[in-house]
Design a protein around this motif. Structure first.
Motif, PDB file in Angstrom:
ATOM      1  N   MET A 176       0.778  -1.554   0.279  1.00 44.72           N
ATOM      2  CA  MET A 176      -0.107   0.261   0.121  1.00 44.72           C
ATOM      3  C   MET A 176       0.850   1.124  -0.097  1.00 44.72           C
ATOM      4  O   MET A 176       0.909   2.302  -0.526  1.00 44.72           O
ATOM      5  N   LYS A 177       2.070   1.144   1.108  1.00 46.34           N
ATOM      6  CA  LYS A 177       3.037   2.514   1.069  1.00 46.34           C
ATOM      7  C   LYS A 177       3.357   2.711  -0.484  1.00 46.34           C
ATOM      8  O   LYS A 177       3.302   3.790  -0.642  1.00 46.34           O
ATOM      9  N   ARG A 178       4.248   1.513  -1.155  1.00 46.09           N
ATOM     10  CA  ARG A 178       5.245   1.797  -2.481  1.00 46.09           C
ATOM     11  C   ARG A 178       3.374   2.135  -3.564  1.00 46.09           C
ATOM     12  O   ARG A 178       4.241   2.968  -4.476  1.00 46.09           O
ATOM     13  N   LEU A 179       3.016   1.670  -3.859  1.00 48.76           N
ATOM     14  CA  LEU A 179       1.515   2.480  -4.521  1.00 48.76           C
ATOM     15  C   LEU A 179       1.416   3.725  -3.677  1.00 48.76           C
ATOM     16  O   LEU A 179       1.063   4.234  -4.990  1.00 48.76           O
ATOM     17  N   PHE A 180       1.506   4.063  -2.573  1.00 51.72           N
ATOM     18  CA  PHE A 180       1.180   5.328  -2.536  1.00 51.72           C
ATOM     19  C   PHE A 180       1.726   6.311  -2.739  1.00 51.72           C
ATOM     20  O   PHE A 180       2.018   7.524  -3.499  1.00 51.72           O
ATOM     21  N   ASN A 181       3.050   5.734  -2.511  1.00 48.83           N
ATOM     22  CA  ASN A 181       3.873   6.752  -3.263  1.00 48.83           C
ATOM     23  C   ASN A 181       4.741   7.172  -4.285  1.00 48.83           C
ATOM     24  O   ASN A 181       4.844   8.290  -5.247  1.00 48.83           O
ATOM     25  N   ARG A 182       3.784   5.882  -5.431  1.00 45.61           N
ATOM     26  CA  ARG A 182       3.813   5.977  -7.466  1.00 45.61           C
ATOM     27  C   ARG A 182       2.820   7.211  -7.104  1.00 45.61           C
ATOM     28  O   ARG A 182       2.876   7.442  -8.796  1.00 45.61           O
ATOM     29  N   LEU A 183       1.671   7.265  -6.764  1.00 45.32           N
ATOM     30  CA  LEU A 183       0.471   8.284  -6.778  1.00 45.32           C
ATOM     31  C   LEU A 183       1.141   9.345  -6.452  1.00 45.32           C
ATOM     32  O   LEU A 183       0.587  11.009  -7.565  1.00 45.32           O
ATOM     33  N   LEU A 184       1.909  10.132  -5.738  1.00 44.23           N
ATOM     34  CA  LEU A 184       2.104  10.824  -5.810  1.00 44.23           C
ATOM     35  C   LEU A 184       3.264  11.961  -6.039  1.00 44.23           C
ATOM     36  O   LEU A 184       3.814  11.280  -7.443  1.00 44.23           O
ATOM     37  N   PRO A 185       2.948  13.159  -6.486  1.00 44.61           N
ATOM     38  CA  PRO A 185       3.912  13.683  -7.443  1.00 44.61           C
ATOM     39  C   PRO A 185       5.331  13.126  -7.125  1.00 44.61           C
ATOM     40  O   PRO A 185       5.976  12.793  -6.268  1.00 44.61           O
ATOM     41  N   LYS A 186       6.301  12.818  -8.424  1.00 43.89           N
ATOM     42  CA  LYS A 186       8.188  13.039  -8.022  1.00 43.89           C
ATOM     43  C   LYS A 186       8.978  13.363  -7.153  1.00 43.89           C
ATOM     44  O   LYS A 186       9.079  12.749  -5.962  1.00 43.89           O
ATOM     45  N   ARG A 237       7.467  12.634  -2.839  1.00 47.48           N
ATOM     46  CA  ARG A 237       7.712  10.999  -3.038  1.00 47.48           C
ATOM     47  C   ARG A 237       9.210  10.908  -1.962  1.00 47.48           C
ATOM     48  O   ARG A 237       9.947  11.438  -1.937  1.00 47.48           O
ATOM     49  N   SER A 238       8.645   9.949  -0.961  1.00 52.62           N
ATOM     50  CA  SER A 238       9.679   9.426  -0.215  1.00 52.62           C
ATOM     51  C   SER A 238      10.632   8.682  -1.355  1.00 52.62           C
ATOM     52  O   SER A 238      10.077   7.564  -1.342  1.00 52.62           O
ATOM     53  N   ASN A 239      11.919   8.650  -0.905  1.00 59.99           N
ATOM     54  CA  ASN A 239      13.198   8.098  -1.401  1.00 59.99           C
ATOM     55  C   ASN A 239      13.832   7.154  -0.075  1.00 59.99           C
ATOM     56  O   ASN A 239      15.048   6.047  -0.297  1.00 59.99           O
ATOM     57  N   ILE A 240      13.048   7.912   0.776  1.00 63.35           N
ATOM     58  CA  ILE A 240      13.921   7.003   2.041  1.00 63.35           C
ATOM     59  C   ILE A 240      12.625   5.250   1.656  1.00 63.35           C
ATOM     60  O   ILE A 240      11.931   4.616   1.856  1.00 63.35           O
ATOM     61  N   GLN A 249      23.802   0.664  -1.110  1.00 70.34           N
ATOM     62  CA  GLN A 249      24.016   0.239  -3.069  1.00 70.34           C
ATOM     63  C   GLN A 249      22.435  -0.232  -3.859  1.00 70.34           C
ATOM     64  O   GLN A 249      22.609   0.419  -4.650  1.00 70.34           O
ATOM     65  N   ARG A 250      21.694  -1.022  -3.347  1.00 72.70           N
ATOM     66  CA  ARG A 250      20.514  -1.673  -4.841  1.00 72.70           C
ATOM     67  C   ARG A 250      19.532  -0.797  -3.864  1.00 72.70           C
ATOM     68  O   ARG A 250      18.777  -0.130  -5.041  1.00 72.70           O
ATOM     69  N   TYR A 251      19.220  -0.209  -3.060  1.00 72.40           N
ATOM     70  CA  TYR A 251      17.669   0.749  -2.372  1.00 72.40           C
ATOM     71  C   TYR A 251      18.568   1.691  -2.729  1.00 72.40           C
ATOM     72  O   TYR A 251      16.983   2.360  -2.586  1.00 72.40           O
ATOM     73  N   GLY A 252      19.857   2.072  -2.387  1.00 76.00           N
ATOM     74  CA  GLY A 252      19.638   3.765  -2.271  1.00 76.00           C
ATOM     75  C   GLY A 252      20.700   3.920  -0.836  1.00 76.00           C
ATOM     76  O   GLY A 252      20.066   3.486  -0.321  1.00 76.00           O
TER      77      GLY A 252
END
Length: 286
Positions: free
Chosen positions: A1-11, A14-17, A229-232
């Motif tokens: 749900m959190k990942r879907l919510f982030n994708r719907l937000l303007p870039k 979005r949280s980079n964490i 390295q993989r996820y930031g």
């Protein structure tokens, strides 16, 4: 749900964490255990595993440091991880610290990838049973042992009786069956990654660096570096720990009476468990 919510937000919003749940599976693997000396088993780890998979994250990280132990508990832990990984569609990354050997390596097979420290120990794909024999001890101290059974094989491998060839043969056949199951698991999970090494399934163990050459692990590294390295760079590691209630925090020392026998029994059990665990670790020079 959190990942879907982030994708719907303007870039820009979005949280980079990224938060990655981390499970620590450290210690010998055996059923039971005690408050004084807990052991790895499905009973002690299931809650942690389920709690980690309940979080919305791109992957689950598992830190393993185990010399092995019960093949049954090892497989049960492995299966619970794989079942939840399939159910939740999560990637599992296993990180080997000092040792992932025998049952510890069996659990490591639950990872979609196994990343090891170059100097760690991996492998020991085999089965071992160890005990002591005291057939002459009772005579020396003047004690008569009395054992009454219904069934001629109920006292097989009694440590106070001389070892019988047929008993050892029976134990060996059981070990071979368990070993075959272990080998099948390794082949199923590692597949074509495994190199043609004649000693691979003989119980030998290797460093993480050699394990990479043999196909027992996928890469060398440590958890924090690999995940960032993989996820930031802002990736956060969230250690999953068991929630302890008030009574478990107080423990037997905090009770008001009647705890002395239980405490004594727990102490004896802890000492015996420590000796067994020490023997497992010592096989790998640790």
């Amino acid at each position: 749900m959190k990942r879907l919510f982030n994708r719907l937000l303007p870039k820009a919003w979005r949280s980079n964490i990224v938060t990655i749940p981390v499970i620590r599976l450290h210690g010998a693997i055996m059923a039971g255990g005690s408050q004084l000396r807990p052991a790895l088993s499905l009973a002690t780890t299931a809650g942690l595993i389920e709690k980690a998979f309940a979080l919305d994250a791109p992957a689950i990280a598992i830190s393993i440091n185990s010399p092995g132990g019960s093949p049954v508990q090892s497989r049960l832990i492995y299966k619970r991880i794989r079942d939840l990984a399939a159910e939740k569609n999560r990637k599992v990354l296993v990180f080997v610290e000092d040792v992932a050997a025998s049952g510890g390596y069996m659990i490591a097979l639950a990872g979609d990838e196994i990343i090891a420290d170059p100097s760690s120990i991996v492998g020991s794909i085999g089965v071992v049973s160890a005990s002591f024999g005291f057939p002459e001890l009772l005579k020396k101290i003047g004690v008569e042992r009395r054992v009454h059974t219904a069934g001629q094989n109920k006292s097989v491998l009694d440590p106070f009786k001389p070892e019988k060839k047929e008993d050892v043969a029976r134990l060996k056949s059981l070990q071979l069956e368990i070993h075959d199951t272990f080998i099948e698991m390794v082949k199923a999970r590692r597949g074509a990654k495994l190199k043609d090494e004649p000693d691979l399934f003989t119980g030998l163990f290797w460093t993480g660096k050699k394990g990479l050459e043999l196909g027992l692990v996928d890469a060398l590294g440590d958890m924090r570096s690999v995940l960032k390295q993989r996820y930031g760079a802002k990736t956060r590691l969230k250690l999953i720990s068991a929630q302890r209630g008030l009574l478990s925090r107080i423990g037997p020392f905090g009770s008001r009476g009647g705890a002395a026998p239980e405490m004594a029994a727990a102490t004896v059990e802890s000492v015996l468990g420590a000796a067994q665990e020490r023997a497992l670790w010592s096989r790998f020079g640790l």
